[in-house]
Design a protein around this motif. Structure first.
Motif, PDB file in Angstrom:
ATOM      1  N   ILE A 587      16.071  11.682  -7.155  1.00 30.81           N
ATOM      2  CA  ILE A 587      14.713  12.086  -6.791  1.00 30.81           C
ATOM      3  C   ILE A 587      13.871  10.819  -6.613  1.00 30.81           C
ATOM      4  O   ILE A 587      13.819   9.966  -7.500  1.00 30.81           O
ATOM      5  CB  ILE A 587      14.091  12.994  -7.865  1.00 30.81           C
ATOM      6  CG1 ILE A 587      14.891  14.286  -8.000  1.00 30.81           C
ATOM      7  CG2 ILE A 587      12.631  13.310  -7.509  1.00 30.81           C
ATOM      8  CD1 ILE A 587      14.382  15.218  -9.086  1.00 30.81           C
ATOM      9  N   GLY A 588      13.243  10.689  -5.468  1.00 29.50           N
ATOM     10  CA  GLY A 588      12.376   9.567  -5.163  1.00 29.50           C
ATOM     11  C   GLY A 588      10.970  10.040  -4.852  1.00 29.50           C
ATOM     12  O   GLY A 588      10.725  11.238  -4.656  1.00 29.50           O
ATOM     13  N   ILE A 589      10.030   9.116  -4.810  1.00 30.29           N
ATOM     14  CA  ILE A 589       8.633   9.448  -4.521  1.00 30.29           C
ATOM     15  C   ILE A 589       8.011   8.307  -3.741  1.00 30.29           C
ATOM     16  O   ILE A 589       8.380   7.146  -3.921  1.00 30.29           O
ATOM     17  CB  ILE A 589       7.853   9.732  -5.834  1.00 30.29           C
ATOM     18  CG1 ILE A 589       6.462  10.300  -5.537  1.00 30.29           C
ATOM     19  CG2 ILE A 589       7.785   8.487  -6.715  1.00 30.29           C
ATOM     20  CD1 ILE A 589       5.774  10.893  -6.754  1.00 30.29           C
ATOM     21  N   TRP A 590       7.081   8.657  -2.829  1.00 34.58           N
ATOM     22  CA  TRP A 590       6.406   7.598  -2.084  1.00 34.58           C
ATOM     23  C   TRP A 590       4.964   8.005  -1.812  1.00 34.58           C
ATOM     24  O   TRP A 590       4.613   9.196  -1.856  1.00 34.58           O
ATOM     25  CB  TRP A 590       7.154   7.282  -0.781  1.00 34.58           C
ATOM     26  CG  TRP A 590       6.697   8.034   0.439  1.00 34.58           C
ATOM     27  CD1 TRP A 590       6.994   9.324   0.777  1.00 34.58           C
ATOM     28  CD2 TRP A 590       5.868   7.531   1.490  1.00 34.58           C
ATOM     29  NE1 TRP A 590       6.400   9.663   1.978  1.00 34.58           N
ATOM     30  CE2 TRP A 590       5.707   8.584   2.432  1.00 34.58           C
ATOM     31  CE3 TRP A 590       5.244   6.309   1.735  1.00 34.58           C
ATOM     32  CZ2 TRP A 590       4.941   8.430   3.598  1.00 34.58           C
ATOM     33  CZ3 TRP A 590       4.478   6.172   2.890  1.00 34.58           C
ATOM     34  CH2 TRP A 590       4.342   7.221   3.800  1.00 34.58           C
ATOM     35  N   GLY A 591       4.126   7.004  -1.517  1.00 37.67           N
ATOM     36  CA  GLY A 591       2.741   7.271  -1.169  1.00 37.67           C
ATOM     37  C   GLY A 591       2.060   6.014  -0.668  1.00 37.67           C
ATOM     38  O   GLY A 591       2.583   4.895  -0.793  1.00 37.67           O
ATOM     39  N   TRP A 592       0.878   6.217  -0.099  1.00 43.75           N
ATOM     40  CA  TRP A 592       0.106   5.133   0.542  1.00 43.75           C
ATOM     41  C   TRP A 592      -1.293   5.115  -0.082  1.00 43.75           C
ATOM     42  O   TRP A 592      -1.908   6.157  -0.271  1.00 43.75           O
ATOM     43  CB  TRP A 592       0.017   5.428   2.031  1.00 43.75           C
ATOM     44  CG  TRP A 592      -0.390   4.307   2.941  1.00 43.75           C
ATOM     45  CD1 TRP A 592      -1.484   3.502   2.836  1.00 43.75           C
ATOM     46  CD2 TRP A 592       0.297   3.882   4.125  1.00 43.75           C
ATOM     47  NE1 TRP A 592      -1.526   2.606   3.881  1.00 43.75           N
ATOM     48  CE2 TRP A 592      -0.442   2.814   4.693  1.00 43.75           C
ATOM     49  CE3 TRP A 592       1.448   4.309   4.773  1.00 43.75           C
ATOM     50  CZ2 TRP A 592      -0.062   2.169   5.871  1.00 43.75           C
ATOM     51  CZ3 TRP A 592       1.837   3.667   5.940  1.00 43.75           C
ATOM     52  CH2 TRP A 592       1.082   2.608   6.482  1.00 43.75           C
ATOM     53  N   SER A 593      -1.803   3.947  -0.405  1.00 42.77           N
ATOM     54  CA  SER A 593      -3.138   3.789  -0.956  1.00 42.77           C
ATOM     55  C   SER A 593      -3.204   4.459  -2.334  1.00 42.77           C
ATOM     56  O   SER A 593      -2.486   4.038  -3.235  1.00 42.77           O
ATOM     57  CB  SER A 593      -4.178   4.345   0.015  1.00 42.77           C
ATOM     58  OG  SER A 593      -5.485   3.948  -0.351  1.00 42.77           O
ATOM     59  N   TYR A 594      -4.042   5.495  -2.516  1.00 41.21           N
ATOM     60  CA  TYR A 594      -4.019   6.201  -3.806  1.00 41.21           C
ATOM     61  C   TYR A 594      -2.612   6.727  -4.064  1.00 41.21           C
ATOM     62  O   TYR A 594      -2.144   6.747  -5.205  1.00 41.21           O
ATOM     63  CB  TYR A 594      -5.024   7.341  -3.792  1.00 41.21           C
ATOM     64  CG  TYR A 594      -5.391   7.861  -5.165  1.00 41.21           C
ATOM     65  CD1 TYR A 594      -6.594   7.494  -5.768  1.00 41.21           C
ATOM     66  CD2 TYR A 594      -4.546   8.704  -5.872  1.00 41.21           C
ATOM     67  CE1 TYR A 594      -6.941   7.959  -7.028  1.00 41.21           C
ATOM     68  CE2 TYR A 594      -4.871   9.177  -7.129  1.00 41.21           C
ATOM     69  CZ  TYR A 594      -6.070   8.801  -7.713  1.00 41.21           C
ATOM     70  OH  TYR A 594      -6.404   9.254  -8.970  1.00 41.21           O
ATOM     71  N   GLY A 595      -1.938   7.156  -3.002  1.00 45.51           N
ATOM     72  CA  GLY A 595      -0.563   7.621  -3.151  1.00 45.51           C
ATOM     73  C   GLY A 595       0.375   6.513  -3.593  1.00 45.51           C
ATOM     74  O   GLY A 595       1.360   6.754  -4.300  1.00 45.51           O
ATOM     75  N   GLY A 596       0.097   5.261  -3.176  1.00 43.16           N
ATOM     76  CA  GLY A 596       0.885   4.123  -3.644  1.00 43.16           C
ATOM     77  C   GLY A 596       0.642   3.840  -5.110  1.00 43.16           C
ATOM     78  O   GLY A 596       1.563   3.468  -5.857  1.00 43.16           O
ATOM     79  N   PHE A 597      -0.603   3.988  -5.545  1.00 44.36           N
ATOM     80  CA  PHE A 597      -0.937   3.908  -6.968  1.00 44.36           C
ATOM     81  C   PHE A 597      -0.131   4.949  -7.740  1.00 44.36           C
ATOM     82  O   PHE A 597       0.454   4.661  -8.805  1.00 44.36           O
ATOM     83  CB  PHE A 597      -2.443   4.137  -7.120  1.00 44.36           C
ATOM     84  CG  PHE A 597      -2.903   4.580  -8.477  1.00 44.36           C
ATOM     85  CD1 PHE A 597      -2.977   3.678  -9.532  1.00 44.36           C
ATOM     86  CD2 PHE A 597      -3.293   5.896  -8.692  1.00 44.36           C
ATOM     87  CE1 PHE A 597      -3.419   4.094 -10.784  1.00 44.36           C
ATOM     88  CE2 PHE A 597      -3.743   6.316  -9.934  1.00 44.36           C
ATOM     89  CZ  PHE A 597      -3.802   5.410 -10.993  1.00 44.36           C
ATOM     90  N   MET A 598      -0.067   6.165  -7.193  1.00 47.51           N
ATOM     91  CA  MET A 598       0.642   7.252  -7.847  1.00 47.51           C
ATOM     92  C   MET A 598       2.154   7.020  -7.890  1.00 47.51           C
ATOM     93  O   MET A 598       2.793   7.206  -8.928  1.00 47.51           O
ATOM     94  CB  MET A 598       0.330   8.563  -7.132  1.00 47.51           C
ATOM     95  CG  MET A 598      -1.054   9.097  -7.397  1.00 47.51           C
ATOM     96  SD  MET A 598      -1.214   9.698  -9.088  1.00 47.51           S
ATOM     97  CE  MET A 598      -0.006  11.012  -9.068  1.00 47.51           C
ATOM     98  N   SER A 599       2.751   6.637  -6.757  1.00 52.22           N
ATOM     99  CA  SER A 599       4.205   6.455  -6.734  1.00 52.22           C
ATOM    100  C   SER A 599       4.619   5.310  -7.653  1.00 52.22           C
ATOM    101  O   SER A 599       5.675   5.364  -8.295  1.00 52.22           O
ATOM    102  CB  SER A 599       4.698   6.228  -5.306  1.00 52.22           C
ATOM    103  OG  SER A 599       4.107   5.093  -4.720  1.00 52.22           O
ATOM    104  N   SER A 600       3.779   4.256  -7.730  1.00 52.28           N
ATOM    105  CA  SER A 600       4.059   3.155  -8.651  1.00 52.28           C
ATOM    106  C   SER A 600       4.040   3.654 -10.091  1.00 52.28           C
ATOM    107  O   SER A 600       4.931   3.338 -10.899  1.00 52.28           O
ATOM    108  CB  SER A 600       3.022   2.039  -8.484  1.00 52.28           C
ATOM    109  OG  SER A 600       3.040   1.509  -7.178  1.00 52.28           O
ATOM    110  N   ASN A 601       3.030   4.433 -10.437  1.00 45.66           N
ATOM    111  CA  ASN A 601       2.958   4.985 -11.784  1.00 45.66           C
ATOM    112  C   ASN A 601       4.138   5.889 -12.097  1.00 45.66           C
ATOM    113  O   ASN A 601       4.660   5.898 -13.216  1.00 45.66           O
ATOM    114  CB  ASN A 601       1.658   5.779 -11.947  1.00 45.66           C
ATOM    115  CG  ASN A 601       0.586   5.004 -12.685  1.00 45.66           C
ATOM    116  OD1 ASN A 601       0.889   4.158 -13.517  1.00 45.66           O
ATOM    117  ND2 ASN A 601      -0.668   5.290 -12.390  1.00 45.66           N
ATOM    118  N   CYS A 602       4.556   6.673 -11.108  1.00 52.02           N
ATOM    119  CA  CYS A 602       5.629   7.638 -11.347  1.00 52.02           C
ATOM    120  C   CYS A 602       6.966   6.953 -11.617  1.00 52.02           C
ATOM    121  O   CYS A 602       7.720   7.377 -12.502  1.00 52.02           O
ATOM    122  CB  CYS A 602       5.751   8.594 -10.167  1.00 52.02           C
ATOM    123  SG  CYS A 602       4.424   9.822 -10.088  1.00 52.02           S
TER     124      CYS A 602
END
Length: 737
Positions: A587-602
């Motif tokens: 299972i992977g996760i990705w995001g951009w901007s706030y989503g990048g903040f989120m994927s890094s945290n996850c």
């Protein structure tokens, strides 16, 4: 003989099957516009309400025309202006009609500054005598006609000027404007980005006064970026950027009297640290409305300023335990009563107040949100709006009387409807989309929503896509942390529930946002189709903090950005991993901007759940981000240090286990490259291996030329290497060796 016929038949059958297979989508197709949807050109309704104006460009000749069309038929009835008839300019990029539609401002040589701001060379065209006059030979910002179109006010190098059209005389209004010190009439960086406006001056309805904002940013800390460009030496770009907890611009309101050519500062009250996010003239000449909000953005005053004597009165105060959203919905009726939107009953709704600020009535109500306010039709005494009354992932257009009665549903299809009304509200153009329908544009009668004609659809796009046999985007819900959260999922075309698939989750998750909506594919969705073709399942979950489900759901993340949102994504991933067809170890996760903040945290805080993450342009510590956005949700770092630090990825790097790709644009003026560089250093010092990429001079959008193609190729390869079973097996094999 029979055997030979059977062989021939088999060969014919298998050959036809091969040629009947669907086409495979490519990254090049995604980014070269193959799947671009047809849209309506930007149009402007003329005041007669039965015609609209469109700027048409001829790519071959380079000429531009302003063409007039009838709403009822779509028929072109005339050309208002053609650049072929103009001496001195061969084309123009934009236009603005004067209030009486007797003159035009034409923009040329536009140069982008930040997200919403630009400067350019402007010309004035007079329909009466067909004259073309250059406003000035300087590149200016936000030129605006006076109400009688006898003058144009604009900003040049942080000062306001007024150009008198009949005489050709130019008057300088302010004299203290200076880069990185004082700004008159336009907003500073953080206002433009977070309050979403640039022009900070407005003519009063009589043309006698100009109200404007002044920003003293001399004490705001500077941020600098290296721009590498093509020269032998890079250049440095420096601008004022107030990070959370740092000093903001000191904003003040001023009133310029055209006749006397003098300005006066308006003292609004005993406000210590505040913003002025909106100014707007009321329906009464010389009466200006001013919105003043405190730095925490949870206490707002609506003030009326009388420009004849500069007296002032607070007519409305709104407070919220979390924050108040700033909108452009304030509308003044003829008697100076006004329409206002608020979340004070727990959902965003429309309210009507009298001139003194006393509540007349709440116009809309219910456990749903008003998502767009279109305006008030005084002739028919109706308010037009868009809402989530058909579900939080859908949008429907309605009208209602100011007394809250006579509500009418104006759109019938379930999905996302949005409206563009004619100037007199006789017609509206509806744009409709849902998960199976790209944009369809239709003309409707405003009084009852009756369909009058089809304008444009994307049937050709659907025909083109048929050859690819794309997988549907399935909208549903998933129960996580006590709530049914909206989600969508895209599965491979040949999905087999008896097999196990890797899962890639996408999210944004920022306050009030929405990533799960009943709309057709966007560009990323075509990328997900490519990944689905390769055996990935892709899913998206809108967790706590996202929008359009009431204020409590949206504002639960207050003071702790990244806590509940991350918990939701981790819990959702674990729920997905319980499904028989999803491999919980891939299972992977990705995001951009706030989503990048989120994927890094996850990938860090959910290190036993997520095997891989991609973070593009992420915030890695809220201490690095701007004051207005961050403090709206977090107050200041001085007041809330744990909220800032406990949920920032930069403080959890030692937890990294999975594969991590970090991407940023080197010229990002919004989420600075500093975020990634500090994250990189933290990961290095924690001796954690990861991959990263910097795109030189690219801003927050990371685009231009082949940049997006390169980025998505990199991300696709990273997924193949780190989430697909064969890629992980190869990696494990290499590790053992």
């Amino acid at each position: 003989m029979k055997f030979s016929k059977m062989v021939v038949a088999f060969l014919v059958f298998t050959t036809s099957m091969i040629y009947a297979q669907e086409k495979q989508i490519t990254l090049e197709e995604i980014w070269n516009g193959t799947f671009r949807q047809e849209r309506l050109q930007s149009l402007q309704s003329l005041q007669n309400g039965i015609e609209y104006l469109v700027l048409n460009r001829d790519r071959n000749s380079g000429l531009t025309n302003l063409d007039v069309y009838k709403y009822a038929t779509g028929e072109k009835v005339r050309t208002m202006l053609s650049s072929s008839d103009l001496e001195g300019i061969s084309s123009f990029q934009g236009f603005e009609l004067s209030p009486k539609e007797d003159k035009l401002l034409l923009s040329t040589n536009l140069e982008s500054i930040y997200r919403r701001s630009s400067k350019g060379i402007y010309y004035i065209y007079d329909f009466k005598d067909k004259s073309l006059t250059q406003l000035t030979n300087k590149k200016v910002q936000e030129p605006t006609f006076s109400p009688d179109a006898s003058k144009v006010a604009y900003v040049f190098e942080n000062n306001i000027y007024v150009y008198d059209i009949p005489s050709g005389n130019e008057t300088q209004v302010t004299f203290d404007g200076k880069k990185n010190e004082t700004i008159n009439g336009i907003t500073d960086w953080v206002y433009e980005e977070e309050f979403a406006f640039v022009k900070a001056f407005h003519w009063d309805p009589t043309g006698e006064k100009i109200a404007y904002l002044k920003f003293d940013e001399s004490n705001v800390p500077e941020f600098s970026m290296d721009i590498f460009g093509q020269s032998l030496y890079p250049s440095e770009y420096t601008f004022k950027y107030p990070k959370a907890g740092e000093e903001n611009s000191k904003v003040s309101l001023h009133m310029y009297d055209v006749a006397s050519a003098e300005s006066e500062k308006i003292e609004l009250g005993d406000y210590k640290d505040f913003y002025i996010p909106r100014i707007k003239w009321t329906a009464k000449p010389m009466l200006l409305s001013v919105q003043v909000i405190n730095r925490h953005q949870n206490d707002l005053d609506l003030i009326f300023v009388d420009a004849t004597n500069n007296s002032k009165e607070v007519v409305l105060n709104e407070q919220d335990e979390a924050y108040i959203d700033i909108t452009d919905n304030l509308t003044f009726l003829e008697d100076n009563s006004f329409i206002w939107t608020s979340e004070k009953d727990g959902y965003n709704h429309i309210y009507l107040y009298d001139e003194s600020g006393d509540l007349i009535n709440q116009v809309t109500s219910g456990n749903w949100e008003v998502t767009d306010y279109y305006g008030f039709d005084k002739k028919n005494n109706r308010i037009y709006y868009q809402s989530t009354e058909d579900g939080s992932v859908n949008r429907t257009v309605y009208s209602i009387k100011p007394n809250g009665k006579g509500k009418r549903k104006l759109t019938e299809k379930t999905g996302t409807n949005s409206a563009d009304f004619s100037a007199d509200y006789t017609y509206f153009i509806n744009s409709f989309t849902n998960t199976s329908t790209p944009y369809v544009f239709t003309l409707h009668r405003s009084k009852d929503g009756k369909l009058l004609r089809e304008i444009k659809d994307n049937s050709e796009l659907l025909k083109k896509e048929a050859a690819y046999n794309f997988s549907p985007k399935e909208i549903s819900t998933i129960e996580v942390n006590g709530k049914d959260l909206n989600m969508w999922m895209i599965r491979p075309q040949d999905f087999d529930e008896n097999k196990e698939y890797p899962l890639l989750m996408f999210q944004y998750s920022g306050p009030g946002s929405q990533s799960v909506s009943n709309t057709y594919f966007n560009t990323n969705d075509y990328w997900y189709q490519l990944l689905a073709d390769e055996g990935f399942i892709i899913a998206c979950v809108d967790g706590h903090g996202t929008g359009f489900r009431g204020a409590d759901f949206k504002k639960v993340t207050q003071l702790e950005l990244g806590k509940y949102e991350v918990e939701d994504q981790i819990a959702a991933a674990q729920k997905f991993g319980e499904r028989s067809y999803i491999d919980k170890n891939r299972i992977g996760i990705w995001g951009w901007s706030y989503g990048g903040f989120m994927s890094s945290n996850c990938i860090l805080q959910g290190n036993d759940t997520f095997a891989m993450a991609i973070a593009v342009a992420p915030v890695t510590s809220w201490r690095f981000y701007d004051s207005i956005y961050t403090e709206r949700y977090m107050t200041t770092p001085q007041e809330n240090p744990s909220g800032y630090d406990n949920n920032s990825p930069i403080n959890h790097v030692e937890k990294l286990k999975g594969d991590f790709l970090l991407v940023h644009g080197g010229g990002d003026d919004n989420v600075h490259l500093q975020n990634t560089m500090r994250m990189v250093e933290a990961l290095v010092q924690a001796n954690k291996q990861f991959q990263w990429a910097i795109y030189p001079d690219k801003d927050h959008g990371i685009y231009g030329g082949n940049t997006r193609l390169h980025l998505y190729t990199k991300m696709t390869n990273f997924l193949r290497e780190n989430l697909k079973e064969e890629g992980m097996q190869e990696e494990n094999s290499n590790t053992i060796n």
